[in-house]
Design an enzyme around this catalytic site. Sequence first.
Site, mmCIF file in Angstrom:
data_model
loop_
_atom_site.group_PDB
_atom_site.id
_atom_site.type_symbol
_atom_site.label_atom_id
_atom_site.label_comp_id
_atom_site.label_asym_id
_atom_site.label_seq_id
_atom_site.Cartn_x
_atom_site.Cartn_y
_atom_site.Cartn_z
ATOM 1 N N CYS A 72 0.844 -1.192 0.000
ATOM 2 C CA CYS A 72 0.000 0.000 0.000
ATOM 3 C C CYS A 72 0.878 1.240 0.000
ATOM 4 O O CYS A 72 1.948 1.252 0.607
ATOM 5 C CB CYS A 72 -0.897 0.001 1.240
ATOM 6 S SG CYS A 72 -2.082 1.368 1.259
ATOM 7 N N ASP A 73 0.429 2.260 -0.695
ATOM 8 C CA ASP A 73 1.110 3.543 -0.652
ATOM 9 C C ASP A 73 0.052 4.641 -0.678
ATOM 10 O O ASP A 73 -0.947 4.520 -1.394
ATOM 11 C CB ASP A 73 2.070 3.706 -1.824
ATOM 12 C CG ASP A 73 3.064 4.817 -1.570
ATOM 13 O OD1 ASP A 73 4.023 4.570 -0.817
ATOM 14 O OD2 ASP A 73 2.871 5.928 -2.084
ATOM 15 N N THR A 74 0.257 5.665 0.117
ATOM 16 C CA THR A 74 -0.690 6.775 0.200
ATOM 17 C C THR A 74 0.027 8.083 -0.116
ATOM 18 O O THR A 74 1.115 8.328 0.388
ATOM 19 C CB THR A 74 -1.334 6.841 1.604
ATOM 20 O OG1 THR A 74 -1.998 5.597 1.861
ATOM 21 C CG2 THR A 74 -2.339 7.977 1.701
#
Length: 194
Positions: A72-74
């Site tokens: 995941c990357d935000t």
Amino acid sequence: MKNIILASASERRQELLKRILEDFQIIVSDFDESSIPFKDNISSYVMNLAEGKARSVSKKIMDQDNNLVIGCDTLVAFNNKILGKPKDKKDAFEMLQALSGNEHEVYSGLAILDIKSNKIIKDFVCTKVKFSKLTSLQIEKYVNTGDPMDKAGAYGIQGKAGVFVENINGCYYNVVGLPLNKLNSMLMEMGVNL
């Protein structure tokens, strides 16, 4: 049941995943995010970063059977410019000053990799966040707490900066760092029913 591995050092992501999964492992990714250049499509970029993290962790796992890795990357975007984690207090102040009184987007890319089959699915979530008009004193006090320093866009909605948020349009958990609804549907697609 498949073994779930979260490819993240983020305590916020770990806490959120605990809400929907009792049993999972954490293996921190050493993926070099600078290896993927940003062109102009934020959603593709954030999904590719998530995939890079998942693939990086998959290489660390000896037992290939029955494992799913979640990457995941935000990112925070304002005027189609990515706001990463601030370099220093001055950078944090400037980011928050830019967001003050304006709407911005928070993108999370998700990638789930089945290590044995090498099947991967990727998706993203975008949430619009509108900040109230902030005074310089409000921003300075918040920056001095140290809270913004490890967060994309220099704020965490779940902490003291929650009072800056006038409204959101989309998934709250996305803004925290792990869009649970999207993750659940992707896990179901990979054969995991929570």
